[in-house]
Design a protein around this motif. Structure first.
Motif, PDB file in Angstrom:
ATOM      1  N   GLN A   1      32.124  26.603 -45.908  1.00 16.33           N
ATOM      2  CA  GLN A   1      31.779  25.191 -45.841  1.00 16.33           C
ATOM      3  C   GLN A   1      32.137  24.528 -47.163  1.00 16.33           C
ATOM      4  N   VAL A   2      32.922  23.466 -47.055  1.00 19.40           N
ATOM      5  CA  VAL A   2      33.338  22.750 -48.253  1.00 19.40           C
ATOM      6  C   VAL A   2      32.202  21.842 -48.723  1.00 19.40           C
ATOM      7  N   GLN A   3      31.962  21.888 -50.018  1.00 19.23           N
ATOM      8  CA  GLN A   3      30.962  20.988 -50.612  1.00 19.23           C
ATOM      9  C   GLN A   3      31.534  20.360 -51.875  1.00 19.23           C
ATOM     10  N   LEU A   4      31.368  19.067 -51.962  1.00 21.43           N
ATOM     11  CA  LEU A   4      31.697  18.324 -53.177  1.00 21.43           C
ATOM     12  C   LEU A   4      30.424  17.607 -53.600  1.00 21.43           C
ATOM     13  N   VAL A   5      29.951  17.907 -54.797  1.00 27.22           N
ATOM     14  CA  VAL A   5      28.680  17.362 -55.259  1.00 27.22           C
ATOM     15  C   VAL A   5      28.899  16.590 -56.553  1.00 27.22           C
ATOM     16  N   GLU A   6      28.663  15.278 -56.474  1.00 30.51           N
ATOM     17  CA  GLU A   6      28.827  14.425 -57.645  1.00 30.51           C
ATOM     18  C   GLU A   6      27.547  14.364 -58.460  1.00 30.51           C
ATOM     19  N   SER A   7      27.706  14.137 -59.741  1.00 31.52           N
ATOM     20  CA  SER A   7      26.563  13.939 -60.634  1.00 31.52           C
ATOM     21  C   SER A   7      26.993  13.055 -61.793  1.00 31.52           C
ATOM     22  N   GLY A   8      26.001  12.562 -62.535  1.00 30.15           N
ATOM     23  CA  GLY A   8      26.290  11.796 -63.738  1.00 30.15           C
ATOM     24  C   GLY A   8      26.148  10.301 -63.615  1.00 30.15           C
ATOM     25  N   GLY A   9      25.873   9.820 -62.417  1.00 30.10           N
ATOM     26  CA  GLY A   9      25.685   8.382 -62.255  1.00 30.10           C
ATOM     27  C   GLY A   9      24.389   7.923 -62.890  1.00 30.10           C
ATOM     28  N   GLY A  10      24.223   6.612 -62.949  1.00 26.48           N
ATOM     29  CA  GLY A  10      23.002   6.062 -63.517  1.00 26.48           C
ATOM     30  C   GLY A  10      23.150   4.608 -63.862  1.00 26.48           C
ATOM     31  N   LEU A  11      22.188   4.119 -64.643  1.00 27.93           N
ATOM     32  CA  LEU A  11      22.169   2.727 -65.077  1.00 27.93           C
ATOM     33  C   LEU A  11      22.651   2.657 -66.522  1.00 27.93           C
ATOM     34  N   VAL A  12      23.584   1.754 -66.776  1.00 30.06           N
ATOM     35  CA  VAL A  12      24.133   1.602 -68.118  1.00 30.06           C
ATOM     36  C   VAL A  12      24.392   0.132 -68.378  1.00 30.06           C
ATOM     37  N   GLN A  13      24.318  -0.265 -69.621  1.00 25.60           N
ATOM     38  CA  GLN A  13      24.611  -1.650 -69.976  1.00 25.60           C
ATOM     39  C   GLN A  13      26.119  -1.880 -70.040  1.00 25.60           C
ATOM     40  N   ALA A  14      26.514  -3.098 -69.841  1.00 25.62           N
ATOM     41  CA  ALA A  14      27.928  -3.463 -69.953  1.00 25.62           C
ATOM     42  C   ALA A  14      28.463  -3.044 -71.318  1.00 25.62           C
ATOM     43  N   GLY A  15      29.656  -2.467 -71.297  1.00 30.07           N
ATOM     44  CA  GLY A  15      30.261  -1.960 -72.521  1.00 30.07           C
ATOM     45  C   GLY A  15      29.963  -0.499 -72.775  1.00 30.07           C
ATOM     46  N   GLY A  16      29.033   0.057 -72.009  1.00 30.38           N
ATOM     47  CA  GLY A  16      28.645   1.444 -72.190  1.00 30.38           C
ATOM     48  C   GLY A  16      29.568   2.414 -71.484  1.00 30.38           C
ATOM     49  N   SER A  17      29.186   3.693 -71.516  1.00 33.31           N
ATOM     50  CA  SER A  17      30.008   4.756 -70.948  1.00 33.31           C
ATOM     51  C   SER A  17      29.175   5.677 -70.073  1.00 33.31           C
ATOM     52  N   LEU A  18      29.849   6.286 -69.125  1.00 30.06           N
ATOM     53  CA  LEU A  18      29.260   7.334 -68.288  1.00 30.06           C
ATOM     54  C   LEU A  18      30.329   8.377 -68.008  1.00 30.06           C
ATOM     55  N   ARG A  19      29.875   9.584 -67.748  1.00 30.15           N
ATOM     56  CA  ARG A  19      30.790  10.652 -67.348  1.00 30.15           C
ATOM     57  C   ARG A  19      30.311  11.218 -66.029  1.00 30.15           C
ATOM     58  N   LEU A  20      31.116  11.032 -65.005  1.00 27.47           N
ATOM     59  CA  LEU A  20      30.811  11.585 -63.688  1.00 27.47           C
ATOM     60  C   LEU A  20      31.460  12.954 -63.555  1.00 27.47           C
ATOM     61  N   SER A  21      30.773  13.828 -62.863  1.00 28.30           N
ATOM     62  CA  SER A  21      31.309  15.149 -62.567  1.00 28.30           C
ATOM     63  C   SER A  21      31.215  15.432 -61.081  1.00 28.30           C
ATOM     64  N   CYS A  22      32.132  16.254 -60.598  1.00 28.58           N
ATOM     65  CA  CYS A  22      32.122  16.671 -59.199  1.00 28.58           C
ATOM     66  C   CYS A  22      32.341  18.175 -59.172  1.00 28.58           C
ATOM     67  N   ALA A  23      31.387  18.887 -58.606  1.00 30.70           N
ATOM     68  CA  ALA A  23      31.488  20.333 -58.476  1.00 30.70           C
ATOM     69  C   ALA A  23      31.920  20.665 -57.051  1.00 30.70           C
ATOM     70  N   ALA A  24      32.979  21.432 -56.924  1.00 30.83           N
ATOM     71  CA  ALA A  24      33.537  21.771 -55.616  1.00 30.83           C
ATOM     72  C   ALA A  24      33.291  23.234 -55.287  1.00 30.83           C
ATOM     73  N   SER A  25      33.071  23.485 -54.017  1.00 33.13           N
ATOM     74  CA  SER A  25      32.926  24.858 -53.534  1.00 33.13           C
ATOM     75  C   SER A  25      33.433  24.937 -52.103  1.00 33.13           C
ATOM     76  N   GLY A  26      33.806  26.154 -51.682  1.00 29.05           N
ATOM     77  CA  GLY A  26      34.234  26.364 -50.306  1.00 29.05           C
ATOM     78  C   GLY A  26      35.677  26.018 -50.025  1.00 29.05           C
ATOM     79  N   LEU A  27      36.456  25.726 -51.062  1.00 32.24           N
ATOM     80  CA  LEU A  27      37.874  25.437 -50.880  1.00 32.24           C
ATOM     81  C   LEU A  27      38.649  25.972 -52.073  1.00 32.24           C
ATOM     82  N   PRO A  28      39.949  26.235 -51.878  1.00 35.75           N
ATOM     83  CA  PRO A  28      40.779  26.700 -53.008  1.00 35.75           C
ATOM     84  C   PRO A  28      41.040  25.533 -53.950  1.00 35.75           C
ATOM     85  N   PHE A  29      40.117  25.304 -54.842  1.00 35.86           N
ATOM     86  CA  PHE A  29      40.081  24.087 -55.647  1.00 35.86           C
ATOM     87  C   PHE A  29      41.390  23.833 -56.369  1.00 35.86           C
ATOM     88  N   SER A  30      41.992  24.856 -56.923  1.00 36.00           N
ATOM     89  CA  SER A  30      43.207  24.662 -57.713  1.00 36.00           C
ATOM     90  C   SER A  30      44.414  24.305 -56.855  1.00 36.00           C
TER      91      SER A  30
END
Length: 125
Positions: A1-30
């Motif tokens: 079973q393929v799963q893609l799970v995002e993380s890293g979202g949130g509330l930030v002020q204008a001009g700020g930064s965020l880093r989103l990540s996605c962890a994949a499983s169940g597929l030949p990712f490369s």
């Protein structure tokens, strides 16, 4: 079973930064091109950025060029989206997706086979 799970979202002020990540499983990712899309309330889901299986090519929507950077780590089965200089109009749910398509066609939403559940990004003014 393929799963893609995002993380890293949130509330930030204008001009700020965020880093989103996605962890994949169940597929030949490369073997997959990985993409990020976003959907704001009342709007269609739109392409943000994509990166080919080996990371040698990336594609970005015009509205994020110079601000967002996509990267991947095939050893960890993860794809990241570094977002700088965030604007209130970047507020949306951000989705990770996977496709076997390569090249500029990877900017098209219909070619993606697998999708994550999304992570909310809210940018306050």
């Amino acid at each position: 079973q393929v799963q893609l799970v995002e993380s890293g979202g949130g509330l930030v002020q204008a001009g700020g930064s965020l880093r989103l990540s996605c962890a994949a499983s169940g597929l030949p990712f490369s073997s997959y091109t990985m993409g990020w899309f976003r959907q704001a309330p009342g709007k269609e889901r739109e392409f943000v950025a994509a990166i080919t299986w080996n990371g040698n090519s990336t594609y970005s929507a015009d509205f994020v060029k110079g601000r967002f950077t996509i990267s991947r780590d095939n050893a960890k089965n993860t794809v990241n989206l570094r977002m700088n200089s965030l604007k209130p109009e970047d507020t949306a749910v951000y989705y990770c997706a996977a496709t076997t398509v390569v090249g500029a066609f990877a900017m098209r939403r219909p070619v993606y086979d697998y999708w994550g559940q999304g992570t909310q990004v809210t940018v306050s003014s």
